[in-house]
Design a protein around this motif. Structure first.
Motif, PDB file in Angstrom:
ATOM      1  N   ASP A 103       0.815  -1.214   0.000  1.00 39.56           N
ATOM      2  CA  ASP A 103       0.000   0.000   0.000  1.00 39.56           C
ATOM      3  C   ASP A 103       0.850   1.265   0.000  1.00 39.56           C
ATOM      4  N   ASP A 104       2.010   1.220   0.680  1.00 41.97           N
ATOM      5  CA  ASP A 104       2.859   2.414   0.736  1.00 41.97           C
ATOM      6  C   ASP A 104       3.859   2.484  -0.417  1.00 41.97           C
ATOM      7  N   GLY A 105       3.827   1.487  -1.311  1.00 43.47           N
ATOM      8  CA  GLY A 105       4.708   1.498  -2.465  1.00 43.47           C
ATOM      9  C   GLY A 105       6.161   1.225  -2.160  1.00 43.47           C
ATOM     10  N   GLN A 106       6.463   0.738  -0.957  1.00 42.93           N
ATOM     11  CA  GLN A 106       7.849   0.536  -0.544  1.00 42.93           C
ATOM     12  C   GLN A 106       8.296  -0.916  -0.626  1.00 42.93           C
ATOM     13  N   SER A 107       7.370  -1.833  -0.854  1.00 46.37           N
ATOM     14  CA  SER A 107       7.706  -3.253  -0.876  1.00 46.37           C
ATOM     15  C   SER A 107       6.947  -3.957  -1.995  1.00 46.37           C
ATOM     16  N   ILE A 108       7.509  -5.089  -2.429  1.00 41.23           N
ATOM     17  CA  ILE A 108       6.835  -5.946  -3.394  1.00 41.23           C
ATOM     18  C   ILE A 108       6.418  -7.227  -2.680  1.00 41.23           C
ATOM     19  N   ILE A 109       5.160  -7.580  -2.781  1.00 44.35           N
ATOM     20  CA  ILE A 109       4.628  -8.782  -2.147  1.00 44.35           C
ATOM     21  C   ILE A 109       4.609  -9.894  -3.190  1.00 44.35           C
ATOM     22  N   LEU A 110       5.442 -10.905  -3.015  1.00 41.40           N
ATOM     23  CA  LEU A 110       5.529 -12.026  -3.943  1.00 41.40           C
ATOM     24  C   LEU A 110       4.571 -13.127  -3.481  1.00 41.40           C
ATOM     25  N   LYS A 111       3.685 -13.535  -4.364  1.00 40.01           N
ATOM     26  CA  LYS A 111       2.648 -14.507  -4.020  1.00 40.01           C
ATOM     27  C   LYS A 111       3.107 -15.930  -4.358  1.00 40.01           C
ATOM     28  N   LYS A 112       2.841 -16.840  -3.469  1.00 41.00           N
ATOM     29  CA  LYS A 112       3.229 -18.237  -3.662  1.00 41.00           C
ATOM     30  C   LYS A 112       2.107 -19.070  -4.266  1.00 41.00           C
ATOM     31  N   TYR A 113       0.962 -18.467  -4.459  1.00 43.71           N
ATOM     32  CA  TYR A 113      -0.165 -19.143  -5.101  1.00 43.71           C
ATOM     33  C   TYR A 113      -0.300 -18.638  -6.529  1.00 43.71           C
ATOM     34  N   VAL A 114      -1.034 -19.363  -7.354  1.00 46.30           N
ATOM     35  CA  VAL A 114      -1.257 -18.965  -8.747  1.00 46.30           C
ATOM     36  C   VAL A 114      -2.759 -18.963  -9.016  1.00 46.30           C
ATOM     37  N   ASN A 115      -3.338 -17.786  -8.963  1.00 47.15           N
ATOM     38  CA  ASN A 115      -4.769 -17.597  -9.211  1.00 47.15           C
ATOM     39  C   ASN A 115      -4.927 -16.665 -10.411  1.00 47.15           C
ATOM     40  N   ILE A 116      -5.684 -17.063 -11.392  1.00 47.28           N
ATOM     41  CA  ILE A 116      -5.811 -16.279 -12.624  1.00 47.28           C
ATOM     42  C   ILE A 116      -7.231 -15.727 -12.758  1.00 47.28           C
TER      43      ILE A 116
END
Length: 250
Positions: A103-116
């Motif tokens: 939300d603050d644009g300071q981090s990247i959240i890498l997702k371990k799931y694959v939902n399309i």
């Protein structure tokens, strides 16, 4: 300049009485159209979009898809199902596409799931239901899930829960036509893949003669804060590689 100050600095929207120029008809937007419009307007303004256009050779994949559909008339597979399965595999090698900015644009959240998320056009507007865990689904499972959720979107509508939690989204105009477009990212995703109608392209054969190949135009819009152009090009090339190696049907 912040997004809010940028918007407030723009000139006022022009106001006109269109009936002065001829006959008109006024139709109210549906609730879905109004909500979708607000979200898309926000995403287009807030995300620095870049769109990479390319074509991938799907000649062999289309032959195998036709064979599959003849052998499985009750569980036919569309090009959209193949693209969903391809994304389920490619995202494992391109984690920056399966991500969101904090939300603050300071981090990247890498997702371990694959939902399309798969865009569905309905009379009431555009819905994007999310297929969960596509990396663990068979091709037949993906095709059945797409058919079921699309039917529900067109007849009953979808809850916000059914349209949340995507890794990235897919939108296709292949059943209508076109050669390229610029899909708008479905925030908080950082990428969306668009597909248009398969095109016939000439290519050199082994004996020097011209042969015709089936090529699928793809348009990948990505958030340039997270993804660079070279990785976008590699991502689409990787999709093409999966279509060519035959593993989509395994």
């Amino acid at each position: 300049m912040s997004l809010e100050s940028l918007i407030t600095s723009l000139p006022a929207w022009p106001v006109a009485d269109f009936s002065e120029f001829g006959e008109v008809e006024v139709k109210k937007l549906t609730p879905v159209q109004k909500l979708t419009g607000r979200f898309l307007g926000r995403n287009w303004l807030a995300i620095p979009h870049v769109t990479h256009h390319d074509e991938v050779d799907v000649t062999e994949a289309e032959t195998r898809r036709a064979d599959w559909n003849r052998a499985n008339p009750g569980a036919k597979v569309s090009p959209v199902a193949l693209l969903v399965r391809a994304l389920g595999r490619v995202l494992a090698d391109f984690p920056q596409f399966n991500a969101s900015l904090s939300d603050d644009g300071q981090s990247i959240i890498l997702k371990k799931y694959v939902n399309i998320g798969v865009a569905v056009d309905t009379q009431g507007g555009l819905f994007v239901p999310v297929l969960r865990g596509v990396d663990t689904m068979t091709l037949a499972d993906i095709a059945a899930a797409i058919a079921a959720i699309a039917e529900k979107a067109r007849t009953k509508g979808l809850s916000m829960a059914e349209m949340s939690g995507s890794s990235m989204s897919l939108t296709s105009l292949g059943h209508i036509g076109g050669t390229a477009f610029t899909p708008i990212i479905n925030a908080p995703d950082v990428a969306i893949l668009g597909a248009t109608a398969i095109q016939l392209r000439p290519a050199p054969g082994d004996d020097g003669a011209i042969i015709w190949r089936k090529c699928l135009p793809l348009s990948l819009s990505y958030d340039h804060r997270v993804i660079n152009g070279a990785d976008a090009a590699r991502f689409v090339r990787a999709i093409g590689g999966i279509f060519a190696d035959g593993t989509l049907f395994e």
